[in-house]
Enzyme design. Structure first.
Site, mmCIF file in Angstrom:
data_model
loop_
_atom_site.group_PDB
_atom_site.id
_atom_site.type_symbol
_atom_site.label_atom_id
_atom_site.label_comp_id
_atom_site.label_asym_id
_atom_site.label_seq_id
_atom_site.Cartn_x
_atom_site.Cartn_y
_atom_site.Cartn_z
ATOM 1 N N LYS A 39 0.839 -1.204 0.000
ATOM 2 C CA LYS A 39 0.000 0.000 0.000
ATOM 3 C C LYS A 39 0.874 1.254 0.000
ATOM 4 C CE LYS A 39 -3.818 -2.459 2.119
ATOM 5 N NZ LYS A 39 -4.498 -2.883 3.343
ATOM 6 N N GLN B 252 -4.772 -1.442 9.516
ATOM 7 C CA GLN B 252 -4.591 -2.766 8.912
ATOM 8 C C GLN B 252 -5.157 -3.857 9.836
ATOM 9 O OE1 GLN B 252 -3.307 -3.433 5.752
ATOM 10 N NE2 GLN B 252 -3.976 -5.516 6.186
ATOM 11 N N ASP C 16 -11.233 2.503 3.633
ATOM 12 C CA ASP C 16 -11.517 1.071 3.449
ATOM 13 C C ASP C 16 -13.022 0.817 3.311
ATOM 14 O OD1 ASP C 16 -9.267 -0.554 3.289
ATOM 15 O OD2 ASP C 16 -8.893 -0.436 5.449
#
Ligand code: NDP
Length: 289
Positions: free
Chosen positions: A52, A96, A119
Site C-alpha cells: 500500500k 490494517q 476502506d
C-alpha cells in the site's frame, strides 16, 4: 479457453488516472495523505502495508506510517485515531486488520471518521453503499466491478453469484453487482447444492477463503470467473479459491491469482484516498472541483 482478465494492466491504468488527479489536487494546494496504522507484525499484514505504501508513492499520495507494538492498548490506538481524525492534513486513515486479539476490531473500525474511512468499513459508509449513495466503495468489491467494466463484461441483467458473505468482500460485492443491475445470489457455508447455484452464474465471484475449492463442476460454460481468494504456499507461491487450471478451459473469462483482483484492491484504495481528499477540499467553504 477462457480470456484472461489482466488485473495488473487494469490496476496500472487506474493508478495512472488517479496519479493525474492527485497531481491536479496538489496544484490547488492539497497533498493527498493517507495514514496507515499497523499494530504488531503479522507477516501477511506487513506485505499488504508495504504494498500500500509503495502504491501511494507511485501515485503521488503521501503516506504516514504508524507501526505500533503488539502490546499497544486499545485506548492508545483509539487516541491515535482521534488525533488523525482531527488533522486537516490527513485525508484517509487505514487500520490494517487483523488487530491483535486483545482489541475489539468493531470498536476500532467505528472510531475512524466516516469521512476518512478509505476502506469503507464504517457502518455509516456501509449503509450509504447499501442505499446506493456511496461515499466510499469497499476496495476489493470496487476492484471487481472495475475489472468487469474495463473488460467489457456486461453485468446488467446477468446472473451473478457471489460465494462468500463477509463484510469486507462478499456482501459489498453483492451490493455493487446489484447496483449494476445484475441478478445477484449470495452463497455461503449453509447454501445447499452450491455447485447447482454456482452453475447458474454468468458472473461467478468467489471469496470463500478455501484454496482451489471451485473446480469446473461449479462453472457454467462461458461464465466469467472472478477469484478473490489469496493463499500463500510455504514456498511463497500464490493461489486462489478457484482451481485455475481446471476452470480455464470451461470459463469465458477468468482472473488469475496473482495478477487479478489483488492489484485492483490497492488501486481502488488509492482512488478512495483521492476521493477523501477531494471531499475534504469541497467541504472547505467555496471550493468546487
Ligand atoms: P471470510 O473467511 O471472512 O469469509 C468466507 C466466506 O466464505 C464466508 O461467508 C463463509 O460462509 C463462506 N464459506 C466458507 N466455506 C464455504 C463453503 N464450503 N461453501 C460456501 N461458502 C463457504 O473471508 P474473506 O471474505 O475475508 O476472504 C475470502 C478470500 O478472499 C480469502 O482467501 C482472502 O484471503 C481473500 N481476500 C483477498 C483480497 C484481495 O485483495 N485479493 C482482499 C480480501 C480477501 P459463512 O458466512 O456461512 O461462514
Amino acid at each position: 479457453m477462457a480470456k484472461l482478465i489482466d488485473g495488473k494492466a487494469i490496476s496500472q491504468a487506474v493508478k495512472e488516472e488517479t496519479a493525474l488527479q492527485v497531481a491536479a489536487l496538489k496544484e490547488k494546494g492539497v497533498q493527498v495523505t493517507l495514514a496507515v496504522i499497523q499494530v504488531g507484525a503479522d507477516p501477511a499484514s506487513c506485505v499488504y502495508v508495504r504494498n500500500k505504501k509503495k502504491a501511494c508513492e507511485a501515485v503521488g499520495i503521501r503516506s504516514l506510517s504508524y507501526e505500533l507494538p503488539e502490546e499497544t492498548s486499545e485506548d492508545e490506538l483509539l487516541a491515535l485515531i482521534d488525533e488523525l481524525n482531527g488533522r486537516e492534513d490527513v485525508h484517509g486513515i487505514l487500520v490494517q486488520l487483523p488487530l491483535p486479539k486483545h482489541m475489539n476490531e468493531e470498536r476500532v473500525v467505528v472510531h475512524v471518521s466516516p469521512y476518512k474511512d478509505v476502506d469503507c468499513f464504517h457502518p455509516e459508509n456501509v449503509g450509504a453503499l447499501c442505499i446506493g449513495k456511496p461515499r466510499f466503495v469497499s476496495c476489493t468489491p470496487a476492484g471487481i466491478v472495475e475489472l468487469l467494466k474495463r473488460s467489457d463484461i456486461q453485468i446488467d441483467g446477468k446472473e451473478c453469484v457471489v460465494v462468500g458473505r463477509s463484510n469486507i468482500v462478499g456482501k459489498p460485492a453483492a451490493q455493487l453487482l446489484l447496483a449494476e443491475n445484475g441478478t445477484v445470489t449470495t452463497a455461503h457455508s449453509h447454501t445447499s447444492d452450491l455447485k447447482e447455484v454456482c452453475k447458474r452464474a454468468d458472473i461467478l465471484v468467489v471469496a470463500v477463503g478455501k484454496e482451489k475449492m471451485i473446480t469446473r463442476e461449479y462453472v457454467k460454460e462461458g461464465a466469467t470467473v472472478i477469484d478473490v481468494g489469496m493463499h500463500r504456499s510455504p514456498s511463497n507461491k500464490l493461489s486462489g479459491d478457484v482451481d485455475f487450471e481446471d476452470v480455464l478451459p470451461v470459463a469465458g473469462a477468468i482472473t488469475p491469482v496473482p495478477g487479478g483482483v489483488g492489484p485492483m484492491t490497492i488501486a481502488m484504495l488509492m482512488k478512495n484516498c483521492l476521493h477523501a481528499a477531494t471531499l475534504w477540499y469541497e467541504r472547505q467553504e467555496g471550493n468546487r472541483l
